[in-house]
Scaffold this active site. Structure first.
Site, mmCIF file in Angstrom:
data_model
loop_
_atom_site.group_PDB
_atom_site.id
_atom_site.type_symbol
_atom_site.label_atom_id
_atom_site.label_comp_id
_atom_site.label_asym_id
_atom_site.label_seq_id
_atom_site.Cartn_x
_atom_site.Cartn_y
_atom_site.Cartn_z
ATOM 1 N N HIS A 1 5.177 -16.920 8.154
ATOM 2 C CA HIS A 1 3.971 -16.953 7.333
ATOM 3 C C HIS A 1 2.772 -17.513 8.094
ATOM 4 C CE1 HIS A 1 1.706 -17.071 3.548
ATOM 5 N NE2 HIS A 1 1.233 -18.228 3.984
ATOM 6 N N GLU B 1 18.372 -13.646 7.920
ATOM 7 C CA GLU B 1 18.526 -14.768 6.999
ATOM 8 C C GLU B 1 18.789 -14.248 5.587
ATOM 9 O OE1 GLU B 1 15.278 -17.815 9.051
ATOM 10 O OE2 GLU B 1 14.799 -16.814 7.159
ATOM 11 N N ARG C 1 0.818 -1.218 0.000
ATOM 12 C CA ARG C 1 0.000 0.000 0.000
ATOM 13 C C ARG C 1 0.856 1.275 0.000
ATOM 14 N NH1 ARG C 1 -5.470 0.839 1.535
ATOM 15 N NH2 ARG C 1 -5.967 2.994 0.936
ATOM 16 N N HIS D 1 14.294 -11.676 6.590
ATOM 17 C CA HIS D 1 14.947 -12.311 5.444
ATOM 18 C C HIS D 1 14.899 -11.343 4.268
ATOM 19 C CE1 HIS D 1 15.673 -16.297 3.106
ATOM 20 N NE2 HIS D 1 16.150 -15.269 2.431
ATOM 21 N N HIS E 1 10.250 -23.182 8.460
ATOM 22 C CA HIS E 1 9.560 -23.259 7.178
ATOM 23 C C HIS E 1 8.308 -24.133 7.309
ATOM 24 C CE1 HIS E 1 9.741 -22.051 2.911
ATOM 25 N NE2 HIS E 1 8.888 -23.052 2.776
#
Length: 237
Positions: free
Chosen positions: A214, A70, A18, A43, A190
């Site tokens: 995530h 990372e 945005r 990351h 992950h």
């Protein structure tokens, strides 16, 4: 207790979509620590499509727990890490156009390269970790590079667990046993989530840290980020 490091890349993705500064990445970093997270992970990628290099610099004065950066050790990334001096650097073999991390290092093929990079980081007092698949030869190779830790790439575990196959953790257990024998610390990340983290933590000996982004942010859309951070912490006690 296994430490939770919250990866805030997705917060940066939302902000960048945005323009402006909503949500405020630095405030989220402050908040997840206040809620109980023992670390913050970022990351940055070369195109800065989520975390910007300036974010990494700005976070130096915000992260008072463990700061984990990372990435693939290209020149710009190397310079950024040496400038910001985080608690830990996690080396990930991302292609420039990678959507997300999708493989661990071949620590045998790239041993010389990794060894040189790791020596430079360790000379500055930065703890080093290598992103690896749960393959015994890759764990042995990681030891030979001089790394302090490995980060187990857990996508395959997450897939197998979602299918009801608890035996999908076996290669991770074997890799962890070997890492412990070799004196390597164990991190993981992950696709770890509230659904699969407890089983993983309970079966991996001496799991020091998980980096979760995530899933944690997606779960927070429904449950709230303070609540979700504490749910992870309880599952890892």
């Amino acid at each position: 207790m296994t430490k939770l490091s919250v990866n805030i890349n997705k917060i940066a993705t939302l902000r960048n979509s945005r323009g402006g500064n909503v949500p405020d990445l630095l405030q989220v970093a402050r908040d997840v620590q206040r809620f109980g997270a023992q670390g913050v992970t970022i990351h940055p990628r070369p195109d800065e499509r989520h975390i910007r290099y300036q974010d990494a610099r700005d976070l130096v004065n915000v992260v008072y727990t463990e700061y984990n950066i990372e990435g693939n050790p290209v020149d710009d990334f190397m310079n950024l890490v040496l400038e910001t001096n985080p608690t830990q650097v996690t080396l990930v073999p991302d292609a420039v156009d990678a959507l997300t991390s999708n493989a661990g290092w071949d620590t045998i093929k790239h041993k010389g390269f990794l060894k040189e990079i790791i020596q430079e980081f360790k000379s500055k007092g930065i703890r080093t970790s290598i992103f690896v698949d749960p393959v015994l030869s890759m764990i042995e190779g990681a030891k030979e590079t001089g790394a302090d830790r490995i980060e187990l790439y857990t996508e395959e575990y997450a897939v197998q667990y979602s299918l009801g196959n608890e035996r999908g953790i076996e290669s991770y257990v074997e890799a962890s046993v070997l890492a412990n024998e070799l004196g390597l610390g164990i991190n993981a990340g992950h696709d770890l989530s509230l659904n699969n983290i407890e089983f993983f933590k309970n079966n991996i000996p001496n799991l020091l840290e998980v980096s979760i982004g995530h899933a944690l942010i997606a779960e927070s859309l429904y449950l709230g980020i303070e609540n979700v951070v504490n749910m992870y912490i309880r599952k890892m006690q």
